[in-house]
Enzyme design. Structure first.
Site, PDB file in Angstrom:
ATOM      1  N   ASP A  58      29.993  15.619  19.695  1.00 21.35           N
ATOM      2  CA  ASP A  58      30.321  16.614  18.656  1.00 21.35           C
ATOM      3  C   ASP A  58      30.052  18.046  19.093  1.00 21.35           C
ATOM      4  OD1 ASP A  58      30.818  14.340  17.029  1.00 21.35           O
ATOM      5  OD2 ASP A  58      28.662  14.194  16.721  1.00 21.35           O
ATOM      6  N   HIS A  87      37.615  13.340  18.112  1.00 21.60           N
ATOM      7  CA  HIS A  87      37.986  14.624  18.705  1.00 21.60           C
ATOM      8  C   HIS A  87      38.877  15.413  17.748  1.00 21.60           C
ATOM      9  CE1 HIS A  87      37.174  13.031  23.047  1.00 21.60           C
ATOM     10  NE2 HIS A  87      36.118  13.091  22.288  1.00 21.60           N
TER      11      HIS A  87
HETATM   12  P1  IMP Z   1      28.105   3.337  19.530  1.00 22.53           P
HETATM   13  O1  IMP Z   1      28.707   4.183  20.602  1.00 22.53           O
HETATM   14  O2  IMP Z   1      29.034   3.138  18.357  1.00 22.53           O
HETATM   15  O3  IMP Z   1      27.516   2.073  20.020  1.00 22.53           O
HETATM   16  O4  IMP Z   1      26.854   4.168  18.919  1.00 22.53           O
HETATM   17  C1  IMP Z   1      25.673   4.425  19.670  1.00 22.53           C
HETATM   18  C2  IMP Z   1      25.074   5.774  19.311  1.00 22.53           C
HETATM   19  O5  IMP Z   1      25.914   6.825  19.783  1.00 22.53           O
HETATM   20  C3  IMP Z   1      24.944   6.017  17.806  1.00 22.53           C
HETATM   21  O6  IMP Z   1      23.784   6.792  17.589  1.00 22.53           O
HETATM   22  C4  IMP Z   1      26.183   6.827  17.460  1.00 22.53           C
HETATM   23  O7  IMP Z   1      26.014   7.603  16.308  1.00 22.53           O
HETATM   24  C5  IMP Z   1      26.327   7.667  18.706  1.00 22.53           C
HETATM   25  N1  IMP Z   1      27.718   8.069  18.993  1.00 22.53           N
HETATM   26  C6  IMP Z   1      28.701   7.307  19.525  1.00 22.53           C
HETATM   27  N2  IMP Z   1      29.822   8.013  19.660  1.00 22.53           N
HETATM   28  C7  IMP Z   1      29.560   9.253  19.227  1.00 22.53           C
HETATM   29  C8  IMP Z   1      30.327  10.461  19.154  1.00 22.53           C
HETATM   30  O8  IMP Z   1      31.504  10.529  19.540  1.00 22.53           O
HETATM   31  N3  IMP Z   1      29.691  11.552  18.625  1.00 22.53           N
HETATM   32  C9  IMP Z   1      28.391  11.510  18.220  1.00 22.53           C
HETATM   33  N4  IMP Z   1      27.641  10.424  18.285  1.00 22.53           N
HETATM   34  C10 IMP Z   1      28.209   9.295  18.784  1.00 22.53           C
HETATM   35 MG    MG Z   2      33.020  13.956  17.891  1.00 23.49          MG
END
Ligand code: IMP
Ligand code: MG
Length: 384
Positions: free
Chosen positions: A44, A74
């Protein structure tokens, strides 16, 4: 017995034997340069905006995603309209072929929905290509994620963790295998058009990357499976070195654009990230004014002052040549200019004071950095 002596090898045979040019699978010589946009925090960081600006100002032949899946969000503005994508690279908004690379995780229904969304908004989805080596996220993966990891770790519930377990347990299903064994139920994902698997008469892959390539990062440095705050990370390599999983050597890398914000945010479980939201009204205000809600999950993000020590580490280990620090306008609205430095929070009088202190820190600690840019627009980056 086949007794062959030197006299049997005539000159033309010898010439053939000495010919060192062999037919190759890849086409490294056709790749001119690789630029990368990567996140330097917890995702982000406005990577979408930077990718978009580079596609407007520079010439690229391909845009590629090298990691992650639909867990990313995105945000991109095209002619003032806001679009949010999760897995499809932003080249599709600019008429540029866009590849989802071999190290990505893909759920075909999610991909199909995103293709439909882009198609209905008038974009050319024929430009989208998906590596036949991506790992398929099944509905079982999603169920397991929702039951276990979403609660425990605040995962996005997109099935990333269970799919990664299968990938590294070598029991995962790649797209190529999936297509042989399963009928296609998707409407927009057409394997004949979108899969990176056309072969020529010699059984070599026909699709090849060429020219100037822009690699679009997902998530951020502190969510990286190796460098991040394990186990509160994602199951991908979010760092720029991993672009080589797309199939070219590191020597092709030219610029590495790192994305950060002038304050830190975190969505999902992470005991290492300061949580002062209950006590601190200004942090809450930054969250509101900065619209710090997940583009994928809609969850509110925790806000903290920019940790400059962590940022320097992320820049140096990533190898960033450029950094774009976004959302400076938000601090000017709430009139708070703080920086987390060496385990304490320092207050500055104005945005200019804060910015010049950040510039000094980066110039003194990040020797690979060539350019530092601050940005206060959600749509564009001036000076890139
Ligand atoms: P996962 O990638 O869904 O397994 O999530 C693992 C961790 O990464 C969690 O804390 C999510 O909130 C964080 N996370 C995954 N993708 C993003 C993203 O695109 N932006 C912010 N946090 C993310
Ligand atoms: Mg994002």
């Amino acid at each position: 017995m086949n007794n062959m002596n030197n006299d049997d090898i005539n000159n033309s045979n010898l010439n053939t034997l000495l010919d060192t040019e062999i037919v190759q699978h890849n086409n490294v010589n056709n790749i001119d340069s690789v630029d990368i946009v990567c996140g330097l925090a917890w995702g982000d960081e406005a990577k979408g905006k930077i990718v978009s600006q580079l596609l407007v100002t520079k010439k690229y032949d391909w845009v590629c995603r090298w990691s992650g899946g639909s867990n990313a969000g995105h945000t991109i503005y095209i002619n003032g309209e806001k679009y949010v994508t999760h897995i499809i690279p932003a080249g599709v908004f600019y008429g540029i072929p866009s590849l989802i690379g071999p190290d990505c995780y893909v759920n075909l229904q999610d991909l199909d929905e995103e293709m439909e969304y882009l198609y209905k908004n008038g974009f050319n989805i024929d430009l989208i290509k998906v590596s036949n080596q991506v790992q398929i996220i099944t509905s079982n993966h999603k169920e397991e994620d929702a039951k276990k990891y979403q609660k425990q770790q605040g995962s996005t519930g997109k099935g990333i963790v269970p799919c990664a377990k299968d990938k590294y347990g070598r029991t995962g299903i790649r797209l190529s295998e999936y297509l042989i064994n399963n009928p296609i139920k998707t409407k927009f994902f057409n394997p004949f058009k979108h899969t990176w698997c056309d072969v020529d008469d010699n059984d070599f892959t026909k699709d090849k990357l060429y020219g100037n390539i822009l690699c679009e990062g997902a998530q951020g440095f502190w969510l990286d499976i190796n460098q991040g705050s394990y186990p509160y990370v994602t199951s991908s390599v979010t760092l720029p070195y991993s672009v080589c999983s797309l199939g070219f050597p590191p020597q092709k890398i030219r610029h590495i654009y790192g994305a950060a914000k002038i304050y830190d945010t975190r969505v999902g479980e992470d005991p290492f990230f300061p949580d002062e939201m209950n006590k601190n009204q200004i942090l809450n205000q930054i969250g509101e004014v900065g619209k710090e809600f997940g583009a994928t999950t809609g969850r509110g993000r925790k806000v903290w002052w920019l940790n400059i020590n962590k940022l320097c580490d992320a820049i140096n280990i990533s190898g960033c040549t450029h950094i774009i620090i976004s959302k400076t306008d938000i601090l000017d609205i709430v009139k708070a200019y703080n920086l987390h430095i060496n385990n304490s929070v320092i207050q500055f009088e104005s945005l200019d004071d804060l910015k010049s202190h950040i510039v000094n820190c980066l110039q003194n600690n990040c020797s690979l950095l060539q350019k530092i840019i601050f940005s206060d627009s959600p749509e564009t980056v001036e000076g890139l």
